[in-house]
Scaffold this motif. Sequence first.
Motif, PDB file in Angstrom:
ATOM      1  N   GLY A  36      34.474  46.723  36.040  1.00 23.22           N
ATOM      2  CA  GLY A  36      35.656  46.309  35.284  1.00 23.22           C
ATOM      3  C   GLY A  36      36.938  46.778  35.943  1.00 23.22           C
ATOM      4  N   ARG A  37      36.912  47.998  36.406  1.00 28.57           N
ATOM      5  CA  ARG A  37      38.105  48.553  37.067  1.00 28.57           C
ATOM      6  C   ARG A  37      38.449  47.737  38.312  1.00 28.57           C
TER       7      ARG A  37
ATOM      8  N   LEU B 278      37.495  44.712  39.018  1.00 32.08           N
ATOM      9  CA  LEU B 278      37.814  43.328  38.659  1.00 32.08           C
ATOM     10  C   LEU B 278      39.310  43.148  38.432  1.00 32.08           C
ATOM     11  N   PHE B 279      39.934  44.178  37.843  1.00 27.07           N
ATOM     12  CA  PHE B 279      41.363  44.079  37.543  1.00 27.07           C
ATOM     13  C   PHE B 279      42.238  44.805  38.551  1.00 27.07           C
ATOM     14  N   ALA B 280      41.619  45.584  39.447  1.00 22.42           N
ATOM     15  CA  ALA B 280      42.399  46.265  40.472  1.00 22.42           C
ATOM     16  C   ALA B 280      42.724  45.309  41.614  1.00 22.42           C
ATOM     17  N   ARG B 281      41.849  44.293  41.767  1.00 28.02           N
ATOM     18  CA  ARG B 281      42.120  43.280  42.785  1.00 28.02           C
ATOM     19  C   ARG B 281      43.267  42.413  42.336  1.00 28.02           C
ATOM     20  N   GLU B 282      43.723  41.607  43.213  1.00 27.06           N
ATOM     21  CA  GLU B 282      44.810  40.696  42.884  1.00 27.06           C
ATOM     22  C   GLU B 282      44.394  39.768  41.742  1.00 27.06           C
ATOM     23  N   VAL B 283      45.100  39.845  40.631  1.00 27.65           N
ATOM     24  CA  VAL B 283      44.905  38.873  39.564  1.00 27.65           C
ATOM     25  C   VAL B 283      46.038  37.868  39.699  1.00 27.65           C
ATOM     26  N   ASP B 284      45.687  36.610  39.875  1.00 31.36           N
ATOM     27  CA  ASP B 284      46.719  35.610  40.139  1.00 31.36           C
ATOM     28  C   ASP B 284      46.994  34.730  38.932  1.00 31.36           C
ATOM     29  N   PHE B 285      48.255  34.375  38.769  1.00 32.50           N
ATOM     30  CA  PHE B 285      48.607  33.361  37.788  1.00 32.50           C
ATOM     31  C   PHE B 285      48.225  32.001  38.367  1.00 32.50           C
TER      32      PHE B 285
ATOM     33  N   HIS C  58      35.074  39.353  41.344  1.00 35.51           N
ATOM     34  CA  HIS C  58      34.413  40.558  41.843  1.00 35.51           C
ATOM     35  C   HIS C  58      33.041  40.093  42.323  1.00 35.51           C
ATOM     36  N   PRO C  59      32.477  40.733  43.368  1.00 34.26           N
ATOM     37  CA  PRO C  59      31.156  40.294  43.848  1.00 34.26           C
ATOM     38  C   PRO C  59      30.095  40.251  42.745  1.00 34.26           C
ATOM     39  N   ASP C  60      30.173  41.170  41.777  1.00 36.90           N
ATOM     40  CA  ASP C  60      29.164  41.203  40.695  1.00 36.90           C
ATOM     41  C   ASP C  60      29.369  40.123  39.643  1.00 36.90           C
ATOM     42  N   THR C  61      30.600  39.695  39.457  1.00 38.29           N
ATOM     43  CA  THR C  61      30.877  38.727  38.386  1.00 38.29           C
ATOM     44  C   THR C  61      31.107  37.321  38.921  1.00 38.29           C
ATOM     45  N   GLY C  62      31.499  37.212  40.176  1.00 43.15           N
ATOM     46  CA  GLY C  62      31.981  35.937  40.695  1.00 43.15           C
ATOM     47  C   GLY C  62      33.377  35.681  40.148  1.00 43.15           C
ATOM     48  N   PRO C  63      33.925  34.495  40.428  1.00 40.08           N
ATOM     49  CA  PRO C  63      35.282  34.204  39.960  1.00 40.08           C
ATOM     50  C   PRO C  63      35.310  33.963  38.451  1.00 40.08           C
ATOM     51  N   LEU C  64      36.391  34.326  37.816  1.00 40.19           N
ATOM     52  CA  LEU C  64      36.546  34.018  36.395  1.00 40.19           C
ATOM     53  C   LEU C  64      38.010  33.776  36.045  1.00 40.19           C
ATOM     54  N   TYR C  65      38.187  33.078  34.936  1.00 37.61           N
ATOM     55  CA  TYR C  65      39.530  32.862  34.409  1.00 37.61           C
ATOM     56  C   TYR C  65      39.763  33.748  33.198  1.00 37.61           C
ATOM     57  N   ILE C  66      41.004  34.200  33.090  1.00 34.08           N
ATOM     58  CA  ILE C  66      41.461  34.958  31.925  1.00 34.08           C
ATOM     59  C   ILE C  66      42.586  34.134  31.314  1.00 34.08           C
TER      60      ILE C  66
ATOM     61  N   ARG D 298      38.184  46.465  29.969  1.00 30.04           N
ATOM     62  CA  ARG D 298      37.820  45.943  31.304  1.00 30.04           C
ATOM     63  C   ARG D 298      36.301  45.932  31.468  1.00 30.04           C
ATOM     64  N   ALA D 299      35.659  47.028  31.036  1.00 29.54           N
ATOM     65  CA  ALA D 299      34.199  47.131  31.165  1.00 29.54           C
ATOM     66  C   ALA D 299      33.509  46.076  30.301  1.00 29.54           C
TER      67      ALA D 299
END
Length: 215
Positions: free
Chosen positions: A11-12, A14-21, A82-90, A205-206
């Motif tokens: 979770g950490r 996942l959100f520490a990487r670039e989150v793009d609009f 993230h490699p564990d989750t793959g791409p996702l939308y928020i 996040r988790a």
Amino acid sequence: MAEETPYEETGRLLFAREVDFVLGAAELTQLPDADRPEICFAGRSNAGKSSLINALTGRKDLARTSNTPGRTQQLNYFSTAHPDTGPLYIVDLPGYGFAKAPVAEVERWQGVLRAYLRGRATLRRAYVLVDSRHGIKAVDEEILKMLDVAAVSYQIVLTKADKPKSVALETVIQATRKAIAKRPAAFPEMIVTSSETGEGVAALRAAIARVIIES
Ligand code: GTP
Ligand code: MG
């Protein structure tokens, strides 16, 4: 301190990487292709949805926040991976229950929101944000009922936990637990958060990492 779950590190990151609009959609026809899992933040106007997205990403200005209820007027899509989750939308949703906008505009928005919550096949979980000073109100109940009927799994997130005194907060937590106990699509536990102090943000996040990996 809550115990670290196996999803906390994912979770950490996942959100520490670039989150793009990605985009803001004013209508459902403008949504991006449903080609990856997504989670969304729903809640009354001013519940703290945009602030919580900023807190998750550690960026003050990613999702627009405002003192003026009704500020978020479109479905705002953000992407991460993230490699564990793959791409996702928020997805940051416009608030419901804001009475001061013109009636026709409010009705149109409620229609878009409901159609989104009911119809988005890739929506894995809705996080329904509830201001911890107020608890669940009738307009929240309407949304919860709709999510139950549509069988969209959801979790309650109490926001602004820095505001109420601890006794009052505990009362709202108990009342909320009771209010969701019999709701079929509700996750039984809520997450208590503050975008101001960061309380509960790592847990959220988790939870998001977990829901994407496990569902
Ligand atoms: P809409 O987009 O209008 O639906 O609102 P929203 O749910 O996105 O709320 P937003 O994040 O814009 O926050 C509304 C107000 O609450 C702003 O003035 C924020 O600064 C404040 N706020 C949000 N989260 C917190 C929190 O955790 N603690 C405190 N003290 N204030 C908060
Ligand atoms: Mg907003």
